[in-house]
Write a protein that holds these residues in place. Structure first.
Motif, PDB file in Angstrom:
ATOM      1  N   UNK A 139      44.903 103.381  72.693  1.00  0.00           N
ATOM      2  CA  UNK A 139      45.700 102.162  72.627  1.00  0.00           C
ATOM      3  C   UNK A 139      46.866 102.338  71.670  1.00  0.00           C
ATOM      4  N   UNK A 140      47.961 101.672  71.986  1.00  0.00           N
ATOM      5  CA  UNK A 140      49.094 101.599  71.079  1.00  0.00           C
ATOM      6  C   UNK A 140      48.818 100.487  70.069  1.00  0.00           C
ATOM      7  N   UNK A 141      48.631 100.869  68.814  1.00  0.00           N
ATOM      8  CA  UNK A 141      48.252  99.897  67.787  1.00  0.00           C
ATOM      9  C   UNK A 141      49.327  98.827  67.625  1.00  0.00           C
ATOM     10  N   UNK A 169      51.203 103.973  66.018  1.00  0.00           N
ATOM     11  CA  UNK A 169      50.248 105.039  66.276  1.00  0.00           C
ATOM     12  C   UNK A 169      49.298 104.700  67.406  1.00  0.00           C
ATOM     13  N   UNK A 170      48.446 105.655  67.737  1.00  0.00           N
ATOM     14  CA  UNK A 170      47.466 105.518  68.805  1.00  0.00           C
ATOM     15  C   UNK A 170      46.064 105.576  68.226  1.00  0.00           C
ATOM     16  N   UNK A 171      45.166 104.804  68.823  1.00  0.00           N
ATOM     17  CA  UNK A 171      43.781 104.776  68.367  1.00  0.00           C
ATOM     18  C   UNK A 171      42.866 104.642  69.574  1.00  0.00           C
ATOM     19  N   UNK A 205      48.003 107.139  58.412  1.00  0.00           N
ATOM     20  CA  UNK A 205      47.249 108.204  59.077  1.00  0.00           C
ATOM     21  C   UNK A 205      46.739 109.173  58.031  1.00  0.00           C
ATOM     22  N   UNK A 206      45.429 109.335  57.988  1.00  0.00           N
ATOM     23  CA  UNK A 206      44.760 110.289  57.125  1.00  0.00           C
ATOM     24  C   UNK A 206      44.401 111.524  57.954  1.00  0.00           C
ATOM     25  N   UNK A 282      38.095 106.648  63.517  1.00  0.00           N
ATOM     26  CA  UNK A 282      38.155 108.104  63.687  1.00  0.00           C
ATOM     27  C   UNK A 282      39.301 108.481  64.624  1.00  0.00           C
ATOM     28  N   UNK A 283      39.994 109.559  64.295  1.00  0.00           N
ATOM     29  CA  UNK A 283      41.110 109.995  65.121  1.00  0.00           C
ATOM     30  C   UNK A 283      40.644 110.562  66.459  1.00  0.00           C
TER      31      UNK A 283
END
Length: 292
Positions: A139-141, A169-171, A205-206, A282-283
């Motif tokens: 998904x596009x956050x 970002x994406x998730x 982003x980590x 989680x990425x």
């Protein structure tokens, strides 16, 4: 030899028979009891210790269910008493159509609160089922946060609070559950942010995590309340519950949603300076028990 072997075996089985007797005596009211406190042969000590750990987990679960049931009964009793009291007062004598309409409108507010509470409780119950499954597309956050912000924009404008979306970002997440978690956080933030304040959604982003951060510069939470904010039905401002402005289940639902995604949620708050809630996803998508 046969007689001696029989006596030795019988003596050796006495501890096993004693352990079986203790286990047979255990019930819901004896979950606090521990069997490892007694003197056991070396061969049974590991079994007794493992059984004590099992009793500890059962006691914790049983106490949690008992408290949850008591909380449900307490929370449902208040709106039911309000509904009954208003109906009895209205029916005590003949009234005008306008008065009957006012009674029905007041009852509808309580019905809405009861409906919301039941929906939240059903979600929490389903979220704890180990065989639930969850679809987690990429998904596009920013788009998901924008949809939630659009829903709460009217509430923000009414309270003169700036609603800022800086997410990106994406998730890998379930869209409905992600929006529900963000909606609960925005609802809490807007209710506790004064006019002229701001509520912001951003991401960081980590190495292995994507974090969605919801922050506000509102009233904050006292240090005494912080350890309990994730508990079901807990509300630092009890007046909100009495006024029908909340159920005390919002943050509990957020935590359940993050657990379903294999992520974590953290909250930091300072009284008078605001609150920050961080959702860590989680990425890499993994198979986790989740809700349909």
């Amino acid at each position: 030899a046969l007689g001696a072997g029989y006596l030795i075996a019988r003596r050796g089985m006495r501890p096993v028979a004693r352990l079986a007797e203790i286990v047979d005596e255990l019930g819901a009211g004896q979950l606090h009891r521990r069997v490892a406190d007694e003197h056991w042969p070396r061969e049974l000590r590991t079994l007794a210790a493992n059984f004590d750990r099992l009793l500890g987990r059962l006691e914790t679960s049983f106490n949690r269910i008992s408290r949850f049931s008591a909380d449900i009964a307490h929370e449902l009793r208040t709106p039911l008493h309000i509904l009954r009291g208003e109906a009895e007062i209205t029916l005590s004598r003949r009234r005008s159509p306008a008065e009957y309409q006012a009674c029905i409108e007041s009852a509808m507010e309580e019905y809405g609160r009861l409906s919301g509470m039941v929906d939240a409780l059903l979600f929490l119950a389903r979220a704890e089922q180990p065989d639930a499954r969850l679809d987690k597309p990429m998904l596009d956050v920013r788009e998901e946060a924008a949809a939630v912000c659009a829903f709460y924009q009217a509430m923000a404008d009414e309270q003169d609070v700036a609603l800022i979306n800086e997410a990106g970002g994406l998730v890998a997440a379930n869209s409905g559950l992600l929006r529900r978690a963000l909606g609960n956080l925005l609802d809490n933030a807007l209710r506790h942010t004064p006019a002229g304040g701001r509520v912001c959604i951003r991401t960081t982003i980590q190495p292995s995590l994507l974090q969605i951060i919801v922050s506000d510069n509102g009233s904050g939470i006292t240090p005494e309340d912080l350890p309990f904010v994730w508990d079901r039905f807990y509300c630092a401002d009890a007046a909100r519950l009495r006024q029908g402005q909340g159920t005390g289940l919002g943050l509990a639902i957020v935590r359940s949603i993050m657990q379903l995604h294999g992520g974590e949620v953290a909250l930091q708050s300072e009284l008078g300076r605001g609150t920050t809630v961080t959702l860590s996803f989680p990425m890499i998508a993994t198979e986790t028990p989740v809700l349909r």
